[in-house]
Design a protein around this motif. Structure first.
Motif, PDB file in Angstrom:
ATOM      1  N   MET A   1       0.838  -1.176   0.000  1.00  0.00           N
ATOM      2  CA  MET A   1       0.000   0.000   0.000  1.00  0.00           C
ATOM      3  C   MET A   1       0.884   1.240   0.000  1.00  0.00           C
ATOM      4  N   GLN A   2       0.446   2.250  -0.738  1.00  0.00           N
ATOM      5  CA  GLN A   2       1.177   3.508  -0.810  1.00  0.00           C
ATOM      6  C   GLN A   2       0.214   4.684  -0.675  1.00  0.00           C
ATOM      7  N   ILE A   3       0.723   5.751  -0.107  1.00  0.00           N
ATOM      8  CA  ILE A   3       0.034   7.031  -0.158  1.00  0.00           C
ATOM      9  C   ILE A   3       0.891   7.899  -1.059  1.00  0.00           C
ATOM     10  N   ILE A   4       0.301   8.374  -2.159  1.00  0.00           N
ATOM     11  CA  ILE A   4       1.065   9.162  -3.117  1.00  0.00           C
ATOM     12  C   ILE A   4       0.468  10.553  -3.246  1.00  0.00           C
ATOM     13  N   GLU A   5       1.282  11.467  -3.756  1.00  0.00           N
ATOM     14  CA  GLU A   5       0.831  12.830  -4.000  1.00  0.00           C
ATOM     15  C   GLU A   5       1.358  13.280  -5.347  1.00  0.00           C
ATOM     16  N   ARG A   6       0.510  13.971  -6.081  1.00  0.00           N
ATOM     17  CA  ARG A   6       0.903  14.550  -7.364  1.00  0.00           C
ATOM     18  C   ARG A   6       1.709  15.808  -7.077  1.00  0.00           C
ATOM     19  N   CYS A   7       2.811  15.974  -7.787  1.00  0.00           N
ATOM     20  CA  CYS A   7       3.674  17.126  -7.571  1.00  0.00           C
ATOM     21  C   CYS A   7       4.216  17.608  -8.912  1.00  0.00           C
ATOM     22  N   TYR A   8       4.940  18.720  -8.884  1.00  0.00           N
ATOM     23  CA  TYR A   8       5.486  19.315 -10.099  1.00  0.00           C
ATOM     24  C   TYR A   8       6.976  19.568  -9.908  1.00  0.00           C
ATOM     25  N   ASN A   9       7.757  19.185 -10.910  1.00  0.00           N
ATOM     26  CA  ASN A   9       9.206  19.417 -10.891  1.00  0.00           C
ATOM     27  C   ASN A   9       9.482  20.691 -11.673  1.00  0.00           C
ATOM     28  N   ASP A  10       9.738  21.791 -10.966  1.00  0.00           N
ATOM     29  CA  ASP A  10      10.036  23.052 -11.635  1.00  0.00           C
ATOM     30  C   ASP A  10      11.534  23.347 -11.663  1.00  0.00           C
ATOM     31  N   ASN A  11      12.336  22.303 -11.489  1.00  0.00           N
ATOM     32  CA  ASN A  11      13.790  22.429 -11.530  1.00  0.00           C
ATOM     33  C   ASN A  11      14.288  22.150 -12.948  1.00  0.00           C
ATOM     34  N   GLY A  12      15.520  22.420 -13.195  1.00  0.00           N
ATOM     35  CA  GLY A  12      16.095  22.193 -14.518  1.00  0.00           C
ATOM     36  C   GLY A  12      16.729  20.823 -14.673  1.00  0.00           C
ATOM     37  N   TYR A  13      16.356  19.867 -13.845  1.00  0.00           N
ATOM     38  CA  TYR A  13      16.942  18.526 -13.897  1.00  0.00           C
ATOM     39  C   TYR A  13      15.870  17.474 -13.650  1.00  0.00           C
ATOM     40  N   THR A  14      16.145  16.254 -14.085  1.00  0.00           N
ATOM     41  CA  THR A  14      15.240  15.137 -13.831  1.00  0.00           C
ATOM     42  C   THR A  14      15.410  14.640 -12.411  1.00  0.00           C
ATOM     43  N   ILE A  15      14.316  14.438 -11.732  1.00  0.00           N
ATOM     44  CA  ILE A  15      14.323  13.809 -10.411  1.00  0.00           C
ATOM     45  C   ILE A  15      14.168  12.314 -10.653  1.00  0.00           C
ATOM     46  N   ASN A  16      15.089  11.518 -10.139  1.00  0.00           N
ATOM     47  CA  ASN A  16      15.074  10.074 -10.368  1.00  0.00           C
ATOM     48  C   ASN A  16      14.249   9.342  -9.318  1.00  0.00           C
ATOM     49  N   LYS A  17      13.658   8.248  -9.739  1.00  0.00           N
ATOM     50  CA  LYS A  17      12.862   7.408  -8.844  1.00  0.00           C
ATOM     51  C   LYS A  17      13.662   7.076  -7.584  1.00  0.00           C
ATOM     52  N   GLY A  18      13.035   7.235  -6.422  1.00  0.00           N
ATOM     53  CA  GLY A  18      13.650   6.906  -5.147  1.00  0.00           C
ATOM     54  C   GLY A  18      14.383   8.052  -4.477  1.00  0.00           C
ATOM     55  N   GLN A  19      14.595   9.176  -5.171  1.00  0.00           N
ATOM     56  CA  GLN A  19      15.319  10.290  -4.547  1.00  0.00           C
ATOM     57  C   GLN A  19      14.430  10.982  -3.512  1.00  0.00           C
ATOM     58  N   PRO A  20      15.033  11.395  -2.379  1.00  0.00           N
ATOM     59  CA  PRO A  20      14.267  12.082  -1.332  1.00  0.00           C
ATOM     60  C   PRO A  20      13.958  13.521  -1.751  1.00  0.00           C
TER      61      PRO A  20
END
Length: 84
Positions: A1-20
């Motif tokens: 089970m997971q609780i997830i939230e939709r978010c937006y990356n407004d940075n100039g780089y890709t955020i990789n899966k698992g990064q805090p």
């Protein structure tokens, strides 16, 4: 089970899966829907240390994605990390 939230990356780089991530702000889209913006958390910074979740997927720059705020994430490499 997971609780997830939709978010937006407004940075100039890709955020990789698992990064805090921490909440870095707020974005309102063209129809008025609000989403938190996120950036990479950093334990050495007083403004970036408060981890709100882990990236549930790769999130490209200027795109929406999901973060896991509670639960388990599978499928990313933790071999470079040590316990504690």
């Amino acid at each position: 089970m997971q609780i997830i939230e939709r978010c937006y990356n407004d940075n100039g780089y890709t955020i990789n899966k698992g990064q805090p991530l921490y909440y870095s702000g707020n974005r309102t889209n063209e129809v008025g829907q609000e989403s938190p913006t996120v950036a990479l958390a950093n334990a050495t910074s007083a403004t970036k240390y408060n981890v709100q979740g882990l990236a549930a997927e790769d999130i490209p720059p200027d795109e929406y994605g999901q973060i896991v705020v509670a639960g388990v994430i599978d499928g990313f490499d933790t071999s470079g990390l040590s316990a504690g």
